[in-house]
Design an enzyme around this catalytic site. Structure first.
Site, mmCIF file in Angstrom:
data_model
loop_
_atom_site.group_PDB
_atom_site.id
_atom_site.type_symbol
_atom_site.label_atom_id
_atom_site.label_comp_id
_atom_site.label_asym_id
_atom_site.label_seq_id
_atom_site.Cartn_x
_atom_site.Cartn_y
_atom_site.Cartn_z
ATOM 1 N N GLU A 55 -19.882 14.406 1.799
ATOM 2 C CA GLU A 55 -20.104 13.416 0.731
ATOM 3 C C GLU A 55 -21.294 12.488 1.034
ATOM 4 O O GLU A 55 -21.130 11.457 1.680
ATOM 5 C CB GLU A 55 -18.838 12.565 0.527
ATOM 6 N N LYS A 114 -12.688 14.645 4.762
ATOM 7 C CA LYS A 114 -13.799 14.019 4.033
ATOM 8 C C LYS A 114 -14.558 13.049 4.927
ATOM 9 O O LYS A 114 -13.961 12.349 5.743
ATOM 10 C CB LYS A 114 -13.249 13.246 2.829
ATOM 11 N N LYS A 172 -19.457 16.839 -2.119
ATOM 12 C CA LYS A 172 -18.969 15.756 -2.988
ATOM 13 C C LYS A 172 -20.128 14.784 -3.228
ATOM 14 O O LYS A 172 -20.333 13.844 -2.457
ATOM 15 C CB LYS A 172 -17.783 15.048 -2.326
ATOM 16 N N ARG A 211 0.860 -1.203 0.000
ATOM 17 C CA ARG A 211 0.000 0.000 0.000
ATOM 18 C C ARG A 211 0.891 1.247 0.000
ATOM 19 O O ARG A 211 0.617 2.229 -0.682
ATOM 20 C CB ARG A 211 -0.944 -0.014 1.213
HETATM 21 P P1 13P Z 1 -14.792 6.887 -6.420
HETATM 22 O O1 13P Z 1 -14.451 8.028 -7.330
HETATM 23 O O2 13P Z 1 -14.045 5.619 -6.721
HETATM 24 O O3 13P Z 1 -16.267 6.686 -6.279
HETATM 25 O O4 13P Z 1 -14.280 7.299 -4.983
HETATM 26 C C1 13P Z 1 -14.549 8.577 -4.522
HETATM 27 C C2 13P Z 1 -14.532 8.582 -3.054
HETATM 28 O O5 13P Z 1 -13.765 9.289 -2.470
HETATM 29 C C3 13P Z 1 -15.465 7.733 -2.325
HETATM 30 O O6 13P Z 1 -15.538 8.123 -0.993
#
Ligand code: 13P
Length: 341
Positions: free
Chosen positions: A177, A136, A219, A46
């Site tokens: 998000e 986030k 988001k 990772r």
């Molecule tokens: P994806 O663009 O793969 O959907 O991931 C965005 C993301 O940050 C999900 O939390």
């Protein structure tokens, strides 16, 4: 709360034609993606993969901010330079995923609520000291028979707003998000209805909890039919449904909207972002960009496959996909040279 600092960070994240790179996959999500490609699932691989990303030459030309995971924010390159320092030096603002994942919601089969508020105030302070300037938190909403329930939407909206208020107190711009998932057979219209309802609820909670909308970024998902829906509309229909949904539910004071890709192919995600700019640039009150994970990283990951000899080629692909999305942000992306799948 220093709203001026938050506003400046949000503006910098959304500036020009750049976007965000989500490289904050949790250990289990990252391992799942590695497993599918036969890459060893351990901390060193990772780390190697994240080193490939942050050291990719030219990434800073398309990426204004990178979202890290707790493990990654503490990691360094093989020669001992912290990833976060490399990003800062490149002018990429470091961010951090602070939710602790979506877990089954008690009493609500098939629905999830996101964990992570316990101890969050202290964690945010620590991340700020390490150099993070935004954060986030992802909530997931599933469309299926009888769901989402109002209770699930309300619970997740409340959690997002509590998180956002704590972020602003700590000097971090919250990326809010609420993801309506693509899984299922639901139609474009159903996704539009659920997304609108979720966004109304989220902004209502943000208001109730005194979050300053000028110091946050949304988001969201694009408005799309379920992956198994037999009717898959064309790009313009999707662009119209998505932007009309936001015009009806996202206040104009929000500085920016940065999409997740949600499982769309890299090319489709770029094509759709492009169409939204071509059709709506003249009337959108917010900046509209990308915050993709899979739609930027997946093609590069498939080249790398854990092999040191493929690093340079994988980095080129990563930077290319990021650049495609800056082109889309200008409404100049042409997918002709590629296969749109
Ligand atoms: P994806 O663009 O793969 O959907 O991931 C965005 C993301 O940050 C999900 O939390």
């Amino acid at each position: 709360m220093n709203i001026q600092e938050l506003k400046v960070t949000a503006q910098r994240l959304m500036a020009g034609d750049k976007g965000l790179l989500a490289m904050d996959e949790s250990t289990s999500t990252c391992n799942k993606r590695f497993e599918a490609l036969g890459i060893p699932q351990n901390e060193e691989y990772r780390r190697k993969y994240r080193e490939l990303i942050v050291t990719a030459p030219g990434l800073e030309n398309s990426i204004s901010g990178a979202i890290l995971f707790d493990e990654t924010i503490k990691q360094s390159t093989a020669d001992g330079t912290l990833f976060i320092d490399i990003l800062i030096k490149k002018g990429i603002i470091p961010g951090i995923k602070v939710d602790e994942g979506a877990v089954p919601m008690a009493g609500f089969p098939g629905e999830k609520a996101t964990e992570g508020l316990d101890g969050l105030r202290q964690r945010l302070t620590d991340y700020y000291q390490r150099g993070a300037r935004f954060a986030k938190w992802r909530a997931v909403i599933t469309i299926d028979e009888g769901i989402p329930t109002d209770t699930c939407i309300k619970t997740n909206a409340h959690l997002l707003a509590r998180y956002a208020a704590l972020c602003q107190e700590a000097g971090l711009v919250p990326i809010v998000e609420p993801e309506v998932l693509m899984d299922g057979t639901h139609t474009l219209e159903q996704c539009a209805g659920v997304t609108k309802k979720v966004l109304h609820k989220v902004f209502n909670e943000l208001y109730q909890q005194r979050v300053d909308l000028e110091g946050m970024i949304l988001k969201p998902n694009m408005v799309l039919p379920g992956l198994d829906c037999p009717v898959q509309p064309d790009t313009d229909t999707i662009a119209d449904a998505t932007i009309n949904c936001f015009l009806e539910s996202v206040p104009a004071t929000v500085p920016g909207i940065a999409f997740l890709s949600g499982g769309q192919s890299a090319t489709l995600a770029s094509v759709r972002l492009n169409a939204m700019h071509v059709r709506f640039d003249a009337i959108m009150p917010w900046a509209l960009t990308f915050s993709f994970s899979r739609a930027i990283q997946q093609p590069a990951l498939e080249i790398w496959k854990g092999n040191d000899q493929h690093i340079a080629e994988a980095q080129k692909e990563l930077v290319y996909r990021a650049a495609c999305n800056t082109t889309a942000r200008r409404g100049e992306y042409r997918a002709d040279a590629e296969t749109v799948v």
